[in-house]
Design a protein around this motif. Structure first.
Motif: not given
Length: 962
Positions: A680-690
């Motif tokens: 489980q990761i945050s939306e911000q981290d998901a965006k950063q790591f694509r």
């Protein structure tokens, strides 16, 4: 399948609103595969709630369960694990006969072969290395009667201090925090407090997932008139947090700062109940001074919680009339676990909200019978909440068991689980017996744990119902009966005792844990002082009656309970005795707490370092029945994100699974609901790591790696969550256990591992590419796909690691006796030298001669024990000796330095005496103990004189020029 509801999709069921104690409506939940022939009374063992239930039986098989309408804990309700977990009993892969490792592979054997091998290896370890070479690692899944039997075997039969349970991983901090605050274990709160309170605070407690029926009770109360406020402190936005009136989401590892901030605002806002504090607590001044350093602005910088939200929480709590606080693994498995849990206790105490309806603390447990490991002594503590550091408590047990008090391990603190495994790693423990737990998945830093379990000098016995990851590495595997296949009692979080009756026979040759322990005691020929068998019972009910006598007059008094009484319908809380014949839900109505030195279970600890408070110090500060307010400053976790590992990992539970899925993973509906691990990761981290939902992620820490699909949202940026349930017994083709990543580190007080933080790095991958780290050869018990070459490589690697960790076999008593003897001889030389140098001082020459004579006598007193235990084989560095025996000219300042050096030398002897005393007690060498006490008496007098003389000489020497 006939069911009252689909608990997979409808987890908490229909709401039944209510208001007021005792008014929670009945709602009977049921799930059966076919209509039972009969129902057998029991209670659920798939979380710590302890819900009353009945087992449905048809044709000798379990076919379902239903909730017990009359039970005070659940009023008929069951959660998804309770409604489905029973399917594990009927699983086709149950162990049905003993397995013995031959030529590196587990093969079927007989009970006679297995027990004969176990007893032979236990006797060998006992005779060759002492009881210190034997360890027991138990569980939170057995019954009270089994724990107590195990505790008596270990403490009164073998005399080993190395006994703990996997409850160390989930509930040790609960016990520790209660001891630190109230002097003893035992929950101050009750589930009935949910019915009446006007404010609920949950800290690190995702109740909707971990205690589903208690959450139903909370939801029903909040859907009724006058609902209580609900405040949740949790880094993740869980289902529990979504229900809250206020959700505080702190950074991982900052619980102490959060609680100090709340305490600061409660005191600053004038909400503290000063009359209660003055009459019923000690330590408020220090607490107030400490939390004064945590204004909300500083707390926001540390925790990330907005100042306005922290103030709102304090206003909600302070403005209420009652408070029910609870906490669980988000506190217990995180940074400063005991210190944080104690601050939760402090919050209720400074408000005076304890001992009356709606005002309580639930330091929650993680397992259904965790409370019993703590009560019975199977976690290392002494049975009946007795104090291992209290001689009278030890003698009381010795009288009860009719054994010599010297055999009961009380010369050192009980060995906690991770220290037990460390001793196995170094080769100090040679025989390890594990029951109903799976450390090869549940302990931190799994690569290290696997190496330990494969240690060539460690004999591992595993007692379980399934071939778990740990069982695959054992030398002997014993097939055990499960819940429903044996009779026994267990106690839930709010001290409610239930009985679970045997409903069906265990499969094949499987035996109950109680029968296995009794058989072991008989084969070991364990006896009391009169030559009678140490274990004097053969049935569960007889064991329960023996346990009752162990609790008589104790806080956890069971003497008013019986199998007949417990079989009448509902569970019953302790204390249950003549004073409370129907049990007492509220433990501290009198507001008198078991903190007197004669009653307390522990003298306490420094919350930061874990160092123990001495009996002398505790008695000097006698709380006299008052609760203890203990303060602690915030310290950041020891491992934090950095440039190489920039993210912070935390782990936790899911609604549908329990621990390592040994039972819940064998129910297809539960497997379908939560089939695999995820990241489980945050939306911000998901965006950063694509990263998109479902993409594969590889996580690495400094210890290991896992691969799992992504789940996005409901967590802070920079933080990651992975469920800890998933291991390798169901043969996944990749590394996926959360504990591949976690740190081998523990809280200094409770010794509970730090699962809730680890620095990790993340990368997106197209598909899994790792291999399962668990696969080994199993032989006739069921071959895996692991080839012979891989198995041989594993064994070779294990042997290499064993060589690295295992030093040449030898005992070190002789080394420390020699060290002490040399220290005393150095003192002879030192006192003579100082006396000769400063002979113009009226007292120096004569007293130094006396002290030199004493040290010479002490050195000679050790000669018989050099003969007994051998001569010292290793030298010590001489640098300290040269520094301390430096020849100085006779003047006032040099005399001060010489006295200082002598004081250091005496203290070197004193610490050697402390070390040797523990060893002498472990060896039951009373003659050596007597000698140590005699030498210590002389050293104490030397040290006292030296300190007095130093204090006398210091002002004149240092202040007035000469």
């Amino acid at each position: 399948m006939p069911v009252t509801r689909d608990s997979i999709s409808d987890i908490w069921g229909q709401r039944t609103p209510f208001h007021g104690e005792g008014s929670w409506p009945v709602r009977v939940d049921q799930r059966v595969s076919e209509e039972p022939d009969r129902w057998v009374q029991s209670a659920c063992v798939l979380c710590s709630n302890g819900c009353g239930c009945d087992i449905g039986v048809k044709d000798g098989r379990i076919v379902g369960v239903r909730g017990r309408a009359e039970d005070v804990v659940n009023r008929g309700r069951l959660g998804p694990k309770g409604l489905h977990g029973w399917e594990a009993n009927n699983s086709p892969d149950r162990l049905t006969q003993p397995l013995i490792k031959r030529n590196g592979k587990l093969e079927p054997g007989t009970w006679e072969e297995a027990m004969a091998m176990i007893v032979a290896r236990a006797k060998e370890a006992l005779e060759k290395y002492s009881a210190g070479a034997i360890g027991f690692y138990t569980t939170g899944q057995l019954f009270l009667e089994e724990y107590y039997t195990l505790a008596v075997i270990g403490k009164a039969g073998l005399g080993t201090p190395h006994m703990d349970g996997n409850t160390r991983l989930c509930t040790a901090t609960a016990a520790a925090a209660l001891k630190e605050t109230f002097g003893s274990d035992g929950q101050p709160g009750s589930y009935f407090d949910v019915d009446t309170t006007d404010c609920i605070l949950m800290v690190g407690h995702n109740m909707s997932a971990t205690d589903t029926v208690l959450w139903m009770r909370t939801l029903d109360r909040r859907r009724g008139p006058n609902p209580p406020k609900l405040i949740i402190i949790d880094p993740r936005r869980t289902m529990t947090a979504r229900e809250a009136d206020l959700h505080l989401a702190p950074r991982i590892g900052t619980n102490v700062a959060v609680m100090n901030g709340l305490l600061h605002l409660i005191i600053e806002g004038g909400h503290a109940n000063q009359d209660f504090i003055d009459q019923h607590t000690v330590g408020f001044a220090k607490l107030k001074e400490t939390v004064a350093e945590y204004p909300p602005e500083k707390v926001e910088r540390i925790t990330g919680i907005p100042t306005a939200d922290l103030r709102l929480a304090a206003d909600m709590i302070g403005g209420s009339q009652m408070l029910l606080s609870s906490c669980l693994q988000g506190v217990y498995q995180s940074n400063q676990a005991t210190a944080a849990a104690v601050q939760i206790n402090n919050l209720n105490l400074i408000l005076g909200r304890i001992g009356r309806p709606g005002c309580g603390i639930l330091q929650m447990n993680g397992q259904p019978t965790a409370q019993n490991t703590r009560e019975s002594g199977a976690d290392g503590d002494l049975p009946g909440f007795r104090n291992w550091d209290n001689v009278e408590d030890v003698q009381e047990l010795a009288k009860l068991w009719n054994v010599d008090a010297a055999i009961i391990p009380h010369w050192t603190p009980p060995t906690h689980a991770m220290q037990i495994f460390r001793y196995c790693e170094t080769g100090s423990i040679r025989f390890l017996w594990i029951q109903a737990t799976n450390p090869a998945v549940s302990l931190p830093n799994l690569d290290r744990i696997r190496r330990i379990l494969r240690h060539s000098n460690l004999f591992v016995v595993l007692q379980d119902a399934f071939l778990t990851e740990t069982a695959q590495m054992a030398d002997v595997v014993l097939p055990a009966a499960l819940w429903g296949e044996k009779t026994g009692c267990f106690t839930n979080v709010d001290r409610t005792v239930h009985i679970s009756h045997k409903a069906v026979e265990p499969p094949g040759q499987a035996r109950s844990d109680l029968d296995i322990f009794i058989d072991f005691a008989r084969r070991m020929d364990l006896r009391d002082k009169d030559g009678a068998p140490l274990i004097k019972w053969s049935t569960a009910e007889q064991a329960f009656e023996a346990w009752k006598e162990c609790t008589r007059g104790r806080l956890c008094d069971y003497t008013g309970l019986s199998y007949a009484k417990l079989s009448a319908g509902s569970g019953i809380p302790w204390p249950c005795n003549e004073e409370h014949p129907d049990g007492e839900p509220s433990l501290y109505k009198s507001l008198v707490f078991p903190t007197e030195p004669e009653k307390c279970e522990s003298y306490g600890h420094d919350l930061i370092t874990g160092s123990m408070v001495s009996p002398v110090e505790y008695k000097a500060n006698n709380p006299a029945g008052r609760a203890m307010l203990k303060a602690a400053h915030y310290m950041q976790p020891f491992e934090t994100p950095d440039e190489e590992y920039p993210l912070f990992l935390t782990t936790g539970r899911l609604i549908y699974h329990f621990h390592t899925r040994t039972k819940t993973g064998r129910s297809q509906p539960l497997v379908d609901a939560a089939p695999d691990a995820f990241v489980q990761i945050s939306e911000q981290d998901a965006k950063q790591f694509r990263i998109a939902e479902g993409d594969w992620i590889r996580l690495r820490s400094r210890r290991g790696m896992l691969e799992a699909p992504a789940q996005i949202g409901d967590i802070r940026p920079g933080e990651i969550f992975v469920p800890f349930h998933y291991g390798y017994w169901d043969d996944p083709d990749r590394s996926r256990a959360a504990n591949e990543l976690t740190v081998y580190e523990w809280d200094p007080v409770s010794k509970q591992p730090h699962y809730k933080y680890a620095a990790v790095k993340l990368e997106k991958i197209p598909k899994p590419s790792s291999t399962q780290p668990e696969k080994i050869g199993i032989g006739a018990a069921g071959d895996t796909a692991h080839g012979v070459a891989e198995t041989l490589k594993d064994l070779k690697d294990s042997a290499v690691q064993a060589v690295k960790h295992m030093k040449p076999e030898r005992a070190h008593m002789a080394d420390y006796i020699g060290l002490l003897q040399e220290a005393e001889r150095r003192l002879v030389e030192g006192f003579h030298q100082v006396g000769d140098t400063h002979k113009e001082e009226p007292d120096m020459s004569s007293l130094c001669r006396v002290f030199a004579q004493w040290s010479d006598e002490s050195a000679r007193m050790l000669d018989p024990f050099v003969q007994r235990y051998g001569e010292r084989k290793e030298g010590e560095p001489e640098k300290l000796d040269k520094a301390l025996l430096e020849k100085r000219s006779p003047n006032a300042f040099n005399m001060l330095r010489d006295l200082h050096d002598l004081w250091l030398m005496v203290n070197e002897s004193m610490i050697s005496l402390d070390v040797l005393e523990q060893a002498a007690r472990a060896k039951h060498d009373k003659e050596f103990e007597k000698t140590i006490k005699a030498i210590r008496s002389k050293n104490k007098r030397q040290r006292t004189w030296l300190r007095t003389r130093l204090r006398q000489a210091a002002p004149q020497t240092l202040v007035v020029p000469s």
